[in-house]
Motif scaffolding. Structure first.
Motif, PDB file in Angstrom:
ATOM      1  N   CYS A 107       0.792  -1.272   0.036  1.00  0.00           N
ATOM      2  CA  CYS A 107       0.158   0.081  -0.002  1.00  0.00           C
ATOM      3  C   CYS A 107       0.963   1.321   0.040  1.00  0.00           C
ATOM      4  CB  CYS A 107      -0.987   0.091   1.083  1.00  0.00           C
ATOM      5  SG  CYS A 107      -2.209  -1.474   1.211  1.00  0.00           S
ATOM      6  N   PHE A 108       1.872   1.349   0.977  1.00  0.00           N
ATOM      7  CA  PHE A 108       2.686   2.460   0.851  1.00  0.00           C
ATOM      8  C   PHE A 108       3.670   2.531  -0.184  1.00  0.00           C
ATOM      9  CE2 PHE A 108       1.139   3.084   5.353  1.00  0.00           C
ATOM     10  CZ  PHE A 108       1.094   4.481   5.472  1.00  0.00           C
ATOM     11  N   ALA A 109       4.086   1.554  -0.562  1.00  0.00           N
ATOM     12  CA  ALA A 109       4.953   1.297  -1.880  1.00  0.00           C
ATOM     13  C   ALA A 109       4.194   1.939  -2.972  1.00  0.00           C
ATOM     14  CB  ALA A 109       5.445  -0.092  -2.000  1.00  0.00           C
ATOM     15  N   ALA A 110       2.927   1.528  -3.289  1.00  0.00           N
ATOM     16  CA  ALA A 110       2.178   2.026  -4.298  1.00  0.00           C
ATOM     17  C   ALA A 110       1.922   3.403  -4.248  1.00  0.00           C
ATOM     18  CB  ALA A 110       0.854   1.127  -4.373  1.00  0.00           C
ATOM     19  N   LEU A 111       1.550   3.837  -3.211  1.00  0.00           N
ATOM     20  CA  LEU A 111       1.269   5.379  -2.850  1.00  0.00           C
ATOM     21  C   LEU A 111       2.655   6.057  -3.274  1.00  0.00           C
ATOM     22  CD1 LEU A 111      -0.221   7.712  -2.080  1.00  0.00           C
ATOM     23  CD2 LEU A 111       0.577   7.067   0.332  1.00  0.00           C
ATOM     24  N   THR A 112       3.818   5.681  -2.819  1.00  0.00           N
ATOM     25  CA  THR A 112       5.244   6.096  -3.182  1.00  0.00           C
ATOM     26  C   THR A 112       5.582   6.152  -4.605  1.00  0.00           C
ATOM     27  OG1 THR A 112       5.937   5.560  -0.953  1.00  0.00           O
ATOM     28  CG2 THR A 112       7.678   6.192  -2.548  1.00  0.00           C
ATOM     29  N   VAL A 113       5.241   5.083  -5.268  1.00  0.00           N
ATOM     30  CA  VAL A 113       5.683   4.991  -6.569  1.00  0.00           C
ATOM     31  C   VAL A 113       4.778   5.614  -7.532  1.00  0.00           C
ATOM     32  CG1 VAL A 113       5.749   3.111  -8.668  1.00  0.00           C
ATOM     33  CG2 VAL A 113       6.558   2.622  -6.433  1.00  0.00           C
ATOM     34  N   THR A 114       3.455   5.760  -7.116  1.00  0.00           N
ATOM     35  CA  THR A 114       2.542   6.815  -7.787  1.00  0.00           C
ATOM     36  C   THR A 114       2.743   8.371  -7.766  1.00  0.00           C
ATOM     37  OG1 THR A 114       0.771   5.179  -7.462  1.00  0.00           O
ATOM     38  CG2 THR A 114      -0.032   7.248  -8.230  1.00  0.00           C
ATOM     39  N   LEU A 115       3.352   8.579  -6.496  1.00  0.00           N
ATOM     40  CA  LEU A 115       3.668  10.033  -6.399  1.00  0.00           C
ATOM     41  C   LEU A 115       5.016  10.506  -7.116  1.00  0.00           C
ATOM     42  CD1 LEU A 115       2.560  10.503  -2.709  1.00  0.00           C
ATOM     43  CD2 LEU A 115       1.389  11.727  -4.633  1.00  0.00           C
ATOM     44  N   GLY A 116       5.695   9.503  -7.174  1.00  0.00           N
ATOM     45  CA  GLY A 116       7.107   9.491  -7.686  1.00  0.00           C
ATOM     46  C   GLY A 116       7.013   9.790  -9.276  1.00  0.00           C
ATOM     47  N   ARG A 117       5.892   8.955  -9.921  1.00  0.00           N
ATOM     48  CA  ARG A 117       5.628   8.974 -11.496  1.00  0.00           C
ATOM     49  C   ARG A 117       5.169  10.332 -11.952  1.00  0.00           C
ATOM     50  NH1 ARG A 117       4.004   3.100 -13.960  1.00  0.00           N
ATOM     51  NH2 ARG A 117       6.038   2.188 -13.114  1.00  0.00           N
ATOM     52  N   VAL A 118       4.321  11.296 -10.815  1.00  0.00           N
ATOM     53  CA  VAL A 118       3.835  12.323 -11.318  1.00  0.00           C
ATOM     54  C   VAL A 118       4.908  13.447 -10.612  1.00  0.00           C
ATOM     55  CG1 VAL A 118       1.579  11.632 -11.167  1.00  0.00           C
ATOM     56  CG2 VAL A 118       2.560  12.759  -9.011  1.00  0.00           C
ATOM     57  N   GLY A 119       6.118  13.132 -10.256  1.00  0.00           N
ATOM     58  CA  GLY A 119       6.870  14.075  -9.609  1.00  0.00           C
ATOM     59  C   GLY A 119       6.794  14.792  -8.399  1.00  0.00           C
ATOM     60  N   ILE A 121       7.542  13.273  -5.457  1.00  0.00           N
ATOM     61  CA  ILE A 121       8.640  12.802  -4.462  1.00  0.00           C
ATOM     62  C   ILE A 121       9.843  12.399  -5.288  1.00  0.00           C
ATOM     63  CG2 ILE A 121       6.822  12.049  -2.912  1.00  0.00           C
ATOM     64  CD1 ILE A 121       7.439   9.246  -3.710  1.00  0.00           C
ATOM     65  N   SER A 122      11.020  12.384  -4.662  1.00  0.00           N
ATOM     66  CA  SER A 122      12.186  11.949  -5.275  1.00  0.00           C
ATOM     67  C   SER A 122      12.918  11.034  -4.331  1.00  0.00           C
ATOM     68  CB  SER A 122      12.911  13.273  -5.681  1.00  0.00           C
ATOM     69  OG  SER A 122      14.353  13.024  -6.269  1.00  0.00           O
ATOM     70  N   ILE A 127      13.430   5.412  -8.385  1.00  0.00           N
ATOM     71  CA  ILE A 127      12.632   4.054  -8.475  1.00  0.00           C
ATOM     72  C   ILE A 127      12.335   3.715  -9.977  1.00  0.00           C
ATOM     73  CG2 ILE A 127      10.100   3.605  -7.985  1.00  0.00           C
ATOM     74  CD1 ILE A 127       9.983   5.764  -6.048  1.00  0.00           C
ATOM     75  N   PRO A 128      12.564   2.547 -10.162  1.00  0.00           N
ATOM     76  CA  PRO A 128      12.467   1.652 -11.362  1.00  0.00           C
ATOM     77  C   PRO A 128      11.109   1.928 -11.801  1.00  0.00           C
ATOM     78  CG  PRO A 128      12.496   0.023  -9.640  1.00  0.00           C
ATOM     79  CD  PRO A 128      12.935   1.418  -8.864  1.00  0.00           C
ATOM     80  N   ASP A 129      11.050   1.852 -13.236  1.00  0.00           N
ATOM     81  CA  ASP A 129       9.743   1.892 -14.027  1.00  0.00           C
ATOM     82  C   ASP A 129       9.144   0.724 -14.200  1.00  0.00           C
ATOM     83  OD1 ASP A 129       9.532   4.776 -14.160  1.00  0.00           O
ATOM     84  OD2 ASP A 129      10.717   5.233 -15.875  1.00  0.00           O
ATOM     85  N   LEU A 170       7.620  15.504   1.416  1.00  0.00           N
ATOM     86  CA  LEU A 170       6.757  14.705   1.140  1.00  0.00           C
ATOM     87  C   LEU A 170       6.856  13.138   1.514  1.00  0.00           C
ATOM     88  CD1 LEU A 170       3.449  14.532   0.671  1.00  0.00           C
ATOM     89  CD2 LEU A 170       4.137  14.135  -1.890  1.00  0.00           C
ATOM     90  N   SER A 171       8.139  12.757   1.152  1.00  0.00           N
ATOM     91  CA  SER A 171       8.407  11.466   1.429  1.00  0.00           C
ATOM     92  C   SER A 171       8.488  11.437   2.851  1.00  0.00           C
ATOM     93  CB  SER A 171       9.695  11.145   0.689  1.00  0.00           C
ATOM     94  OG  SER A 171       9.452  11.040  -0.703  1.00  0.00           O
ATOM     95  N   GLY A 172       9.178  12.285   3.778  1.00  0.00           N
ATOM     96  CA  GLY A 172       9.343  12.094   4.843  1.00  0.00           C
ATOM     97  C   GLY A 172       7.965  12.130   5.584  1.00  0.00           C
ATOM     98  N   TRP A 173       7.162  12.938   5.270  1.00  0.00           N
ATOM     99  CA  TRP A 173       5.641  12.826   5.660  1.00  0.00           C
ATOM    100  C   TRP A 173       4.902  11.545   5.680  1.00  0.00           C
ATOM    101  CZ3 TRP A 173       4.003  15.887   9.376  1.00  0.00           C
ATOM    102  CH2 TRP A 173       4.396  17.213   9.489  1.00  0.00           C
TER     103      TRP A 173
END
Length: 208
Positions: A107-119, A121-122, A127-129, A170-173
């Motif tokens: 769940c948290f991984a999906a949230l992180t990856v999704t936010l990363g794909r829209v720029g 979080i970094s 994160i691999p595509d 944001l990643s920290g939060w």
């Protein structure tokens, strides 16, 4: 007690122990692995195969389940919940806590990856595509859980380095939310379960 009766009692005890082990394995599979695999497969599929809005809806759905799960095992509710399970013969109610932790990872991984794909979080390294994106970021959250277990210093002992470093707030939060919503209830539930186990054992010894 006659010899045949003694042997029957021993056999019955052995069968009960085997049944308990089989029930534990079944509970481990159904309660821990199945929800994890469902969340992992569905979220990875939705990340790459459906419109982003629908993917966000699925992420929200899994987080609702996660929040309710964490709420259920927290504080006095967790004490009442585990006490009821223990009274019904469920010797390992803490499996619910382990299941919560495992379920939270995709769940948290999906949230992180999704936010990363829209720029938004970094991470470093990026994160691999590939289809392994969620699986890869899961290790980031699992590392932080292991690092939060007091007194064991598991990552250092195993020479396991944090696979990612974040460079944004944001990643920290999000990580802080993971610690508050998942790590604290899980670690706290272990203490609750141990207290209930000791209390139940003492009550049985006190009975005439």
């Amino acid at each position: 007690m006659s010899a045949p009766t003694s042997k029957i009692s021993q056999l019955t005890g052995a069968v009960e122990k085997v049944n308990q082990k089989l029930l534990f394995v079944a509970a481990l599979f159904l309660l821990v692995l199945v929800p994890f695999l469902v969340a992992r497969v569905v979220l990875q599929w939705s990340l790459t195969s459906i419109p982003q809005l629908l993917h966000w809806a699925l992420v929200a759905f899994f987080f609702i389940i996660l929040i309710f799960w964490a709420w259920l095992i927290s504080r006095d509710r967790g004490d009442s919940f585990f006490t009821a399970l223990y009274a019904q013969g469920v010797k390992w109610p803490v499996l619910y806590s382990i299941a919560l932790l495992v379920f939270s990872l995709p769940c948290f991984a999906a949230l992180t990856v999704t936010l990363g794909r829209v720029g938004l979080i970094s991470f470093q390294p990026p994160i691999p595509d590939a289809d392994t994106a969620i699986a890869s970021v899961q290790d980031f959250y699992l590392w932080h859980f292991m690092d939060s277990i007091p007194g064991l210093d598991i990552p250092k002992t195993l020479r396991w380095e944090n696979p990612y470093a974040y460079t944004d707030r944001l990643s920290g939060w999000i990580l802080l939310t993971f610690k508050l919503a998942v790590i604290l209830p899980v670690i706290g539930s272990f203490a609750t379960w141990n207290r209930i186990r000791k209390r139940t054992t003492n009550d049985r010894k006190a009975q005439p």
